[in-house]
Motif scaffolding. Structure first.
Motif, PDB file in Angstrom:
ATOM      1  N   ASN A 309      80.480  26.183  57.754  1.00 46.46           N
ATOM      2  CA  ASN A 309      79.144  26.243  58.332  1.00 46.46           C
ATOM      3  C   ASN A 309      79.159  25.674  59.744  1.00 46.46           C
ATOM      4  O   ASN A 309      79.827  24.667  60.006  1.00 46.46           O
ATOM      5  CB  ASN A 309      78.148  25.450  57.478  1.00 46.46           C
ATOM      6  CG  ASN A 309      77.887  26.104  56.142  1.00 46.46           C
ATOM      7  OD1 ASN A 309      77.854  27.335  56.043  1.00 46.46           O
ATOM      8  ND2 ASN A 309      77.692  25.306  55.111  1.00 46.46           N
ATOM      9  N   PRO A 310      78.431  26.299  60.676  1.00 46.91           N
ATOM     10  CA  PRO A 310      78.338  25.756  62.034  1.00 46.91           C
ATOM     11  C   PRO A 310      77.770  24.344  62.024  1.00 46.91           C
ATOM     12  O   PRO A 310      76.925  24.012  61.181  1.00 46.91           O
ATOM     13  CB  PRO A 310      77.380  26.727  62.736  1.00 46.91           C
ATOM     14  CG  PRO A 310      77.501  28.009  61.969  1.00 46.91           C
ATOM     15  CD  PRO A 310      77.733  27.588  60.546  1.00 46.91           C
ATOM     16  N   THR A 311      78.221  23.520  62.933  1.00 43.21           N
ATOM     17  CA  THR A 311      77.732  22.148  63.023  1.00 43.21           C
ATOM     18  C   THR A 311      76.323  22.131  63.613  1.00 43.21           C
ATOM     19  O   THR A 311      75.853  23.116  64.177  1.00 43.21           O
ATOM     20  CB  THR A 311      78.652  21.310  63.915  1.00 43.21           C
ATOM     21  OG1 THR A 311      78.590  21.827  65.257  1.00 43.21           O
ATOM     22  CG2 THR A 311      80.088  21.363  63.420  1.00 43.21           C
ATOM     23  N   SER A 312      75.658  20.993  63.492  1.00 45.90           N
ATOM     24  CA  SER A 312      74.318  20.864  64.066  1.00 45.90           C
ATOM     25  C   SER A 312      74.356  21.049  65.578  1.00 45.90           C
ATOM     26  O   SER A 312      73.424  21.601  66.172  1.00 45.90           O
ATOM     27  CB  SER A 312      73.731  19.492  63.714  1.00 45.90           C
ATOM     28  OG  SER A 312      74.554  18.449  64.197  1.00 45.90           O
ATOM     29  N   ARG A 313      75.442  20.621  66.205  1.00 50.25           N
ATOM     30  CA  ARG A 313      75.582  20.807  67.656  1.00 50.25           C
ATOM     31  C   ARG A 313      75.684  22.294  67.997  1.00 50.25           C
ATOM     32  O   ARG A 313      75.079  22.771  68.961  1.00 50.25           O
ATOM     33  CB  ARG A 313      76.833  20.075  68.147  1.00 50.25           C
ATOM     34  CG  ARG A 313      77.137  20.268  69.625  1.00 50.25           C
ATOM     35  CD  ARG A 313      78.416  19.528  70.022  1.00 50.25           C
ATOM     36  NE  ARG A 313      78.842  19.859  71.373  1.00 50.25           N
ATOM     37  CZ  ARG A 313      79.535  20.935  71.702  1.00 50.25           C
ATOM     38  NH1 ARG A 313      79.876  21.801  70.729  1.00 50.25           N
ATOM     39  NH2 ARG A 313      79.882  21.172  72.947  1.00 50.25           N
ATOM     40  N   ASP A 314      76.442  23.043  67.190  1.00 44.76           N
ATOM     41  CA  ASP A 314      76.557  24.482  67.412  1.00 44.76           C
ATOM     42  C   ASP A 314      75.217  25.178  67.212  1.00 44.76           C
ATOM     43  O   ASP A 314      74.851  26.087  67.967  1.00 44.76           O
ATOM     44  CB  ASP A 314      77.582  25.095  66.456  1.00 44.76           C
ATOM     45  CG  ASP A 314      79.002  24.616  66.735  1.00 44.76           C
ATOM     46  OD1 ASP A 314      79.257  24.225  67.888  1.00 44.76           O
ATOM     47  OD2 ASP A 314      79.823  24.625  65.813  1.00 44.76           O
ATOM     48  N   LEU A 315      74.471  24.770  66.192  1.00 46.75           N
ATOM     49  CA  LEU A 315      73.170  25.378  65.926  1.00 46.75           C
ATOM     50  C   LEU A 315      72.198  25.091  67.061  1.00 46.75           C
ATOM     51  O   LEU A 315      71.362  25.933  67.413  1.00 46.75           O
ATOM     52  CB  LEU A 315      72.607  24.857  64.599  1.00 46.75           C
ATOM     53  CG  LEU A 315      73.376  25.291  63.348  1.00 46.75           C
ATOM     54  CD1 LEU A 315      72.782  24.656  62.106  1.00 46.75           C
ATOM     55  CD2 LEU A 315      73.357  26.812  63.210  1.00 46.75           C
ATOM     56  N   ARG A 316      72.300  23.904  67.627  1.00 45.78           N
ATOM     57  CA  ARG A 316      71.447  23.557  68.770  1.00 45.78           C
ATOM     58  C   ARG A 316      71.779  24.458  69.960  1.00 45.78           C
ATOM     59  O   ARG A 316      70.888  24.900  70.693  1.00 45.78           O
ATOM     60  CB  ARG A 316      71.632  22.092  69.142  1.00 45.78           C
ATOM     61  CG  ARG A 316      70.716  21.626  70.272  1.00 45.78           C
ATOM     62  CD  ARG A 316      70.709  20.115  70.386  1.00 45.78           C
ATOM     63  NE  ARG A 316      71.986  19.585  70.816  1.00 45.78           N
ATOM     64  CZ  ARG A 316      72.799  18.872  70.041  1.00 45.78           C
ATOM     65  NH1 ARG A 316      72.470  18.616  68.796  1.00 45.78           N
ATOM     66  NH2 ARG A 316      73.949  18.414  70.510  1.00 45.78           N
ATOM     67  N   LEU A 317      73.063  24.751  70.118  1.00 52.50           N
ATOM     68  CA  LEU A 317      73.482  25.622  71.210  1.00 52.50           C
ATOM     69  C   LEU A 317      72.977  27.051  70.976  1.00 52.50           C
ATOM     70  O   LEU A 317      72.491  27.715  71.903  1.00 52.50           O
ATOM     71  CB  LEU A 317      75.005  25.615  71.323  1.00 52.50           C
ATOM     72  CG  LEU A 317      75.629  26.391  72.489  1.00 52.50           C
ATOM     73  CD1 LEU A 317      75.062  25.912  73.823  1.00 52.50           C
ATOM     74  CD2 LEU A 317      77.144  26.237  72.470  1.00 52.50           C
TER      75      LEU A 317
END
Length: 427
Positions: A309-317
């Motif tokens: 799963n994408p990280t929270s940082r990736d989702l923010r991006l």
């Protein structure tokens, strides 16, 4: 804003600020009515009817005229008018007097392309209609896909077809005119400040930009004032200010906690049909383009991370690219693929945002446009590298799709395995 009571005796004049076509009328019913309702649509067409004699501007009417025609109360008419204002179909001006008078300016709806590209309208229409009805309406606007790769454009240019015989001064005429959409704040900032523990939040922290962010987060994540107070309390520092990225992260967490871990629709949206490539091409490059167009940015990133799963940082991006910059999903996928290859499988935020900003300024909307621009920028980059070091850096790879004439047999086994893995979920 001053509270104004609308009375039946108040007069109004309608001004047509645009060219409203029969297609516009169809689009208003198909796309806007599910969002603002039939009464607001009826008001729009009634006001349009009021211009029928003079075309550009109506005579003076009273609001009792609207009540009679629409068989509605003055309160319902006011609510309908505000609904039209909210979606950019109407602009209202008020002058106090005996009686009060109004000027109502009518504007064209957004084109279907603009409507479906607008994240607020697109999501609201989907949520109001449900998946089945949304897909039926969207299908009405999809263009037939014709592959023109083997055709040559032989259209004549204007100066080769006609000759100018005289110079005539241009005149000012009516033109197609749509309003910019305003996002009305869902947050009561007086209540927000009053609800915070005394001395914790400095009012100076609520700048115009900060309020815009709070309003955007409030809309995207459906957060009201008191819920926003709870979230803000988790990010305020000892100076009475807060970090915007922390606010984004905590708002997202709040939404996910209350929605079984899901994110707003945008992250799970695929490329709109009207921006997809024509069908029929079976080349490897076309298959890769198909994958970009039919995969959500969330799923694409998950696949690139081998199922993690994408990280929270990736989702923010992703949120920044899809919401703040309003890039199309397929363009985001191409950008992700390009950056991961060029940056040693790392999504460096500043690198991503630099490229994303350039693509936004270039109005890149399709996977093909994004891939072509990426190849051009890569060529420029490699020239600079060769001028300084005489060779490419060994740590950087190039995406498979950089070769326009790509065929399956030309791929390395590693490249073929990667493409097959990506495409296996979409066949």
């Amino acid at each position: 804003m001053k509270l104004i009571s609308l009375l039946p005796a108040d007069t109004y004049t309608v001004v047509n600020k645009s060219i409203i076509t029969e297609d516009d009328k169809k689009n208003i019913i198909s796309l806007y009515e599910p969002i603002i309702g039939p009464i607001a649509i009826s008001l729009y067409f009634t006001l349009l009817r009021d211009i029928r004699l003079l075309e550009f501007i109506s005579t003076d009417y009273t609001h009792h005229h609207l009540m009679t025609i629409m068989k509605s109360s003055i309160e319902i008419i006011k609510i309908a008018r505000e609904s039209l204002e909210g979606v950019g179909l109407l602009k209202s001006y008020f002058k106090e007097g005996e009686p009060n008078s109004y000027v109502y300016e009518l504007y064209s709806p957004l084109s279907p392309k603009e409507f479906f590209s607008n994240p607020i309208f697109n999501i609201t229409l989907y949520n109001n209609l449900g998946k089945l009805e949304y897909e039926l309406i969207k299908a009405e606007y999809e263009l037939p896909k014709i592959d023109l790769k083997e055709y040559e454009d032989v259209s004549k240019e204007l100066n080769l077809t006609y000759k100018s015989s005289s110079n005539i001064d241009p005149i000012e005429t009516r033109e197609k005119n749509s309003l910019n959409i305003k996002l009305e704040s869902n947050i009561d900032y007086d209540l927000l400040i009053a609800s915070m523990p005394k001395g914790t939040l400095r009012e100076s922290a609520l700048t115009k930009k900060t309020k815009e962010l709070i309003d955007q987060l409030s809309f995207i994540y459906d957060i009201d004032t008191l819920k926003m107070v709870e979230i803000l309390r988790t990010v305020i520092n000892e100076r009475g200010t807060f970090d915007k990225e922390e606010l984004r992260k905590n708002t997202r967490k709040y939404y996910q906690y209350n929605n079984n871990g899901k994110l707003p629709t945008l992250v799970y949206r695929t490329q709109p049909e009207y921006l997809k490539s024509p069908s029929g091409d079976t080349s490897a490059l076309a298959q890769i383009t198909y994958m970009f167009e039919n995969t959500t940015p969330y799923d694409f990133l998950k696949i690139k991370y081998k199922g993690s799963n994408p990280t929270s940082r990736d989702l923010r991006l992703l949120e920044t690219l899809l919401v703040d910059l309003n890039l199309q999903p397929a363009v985001v996928n191409v950008l992700i693929d390009y950056v991961l290859k060029k940056n040693n499988n790392k999504l460096n935020q500043s690198f991503v945002e630099t490229i994303a900003g350039q693509w936004k300024r270039c109005n890149v909307e399709t996977a093909a446009e994004a891939m072509e621009l990426a190849k051009k920028e890569n060529t420029k980059y490699n020239k600079k590298i060769s001028q300084t070091s005489k060779s490419k850096t060994s740590t950087q790879e190039e995406p498979v799709w950089f070769n326009q004439e790509i065929k399956k047999e030309e791929m390395t086994p590693e490249e073929l395995n990667e493409m097959e893995e990506l495409l296996s979920k979409y066949r």
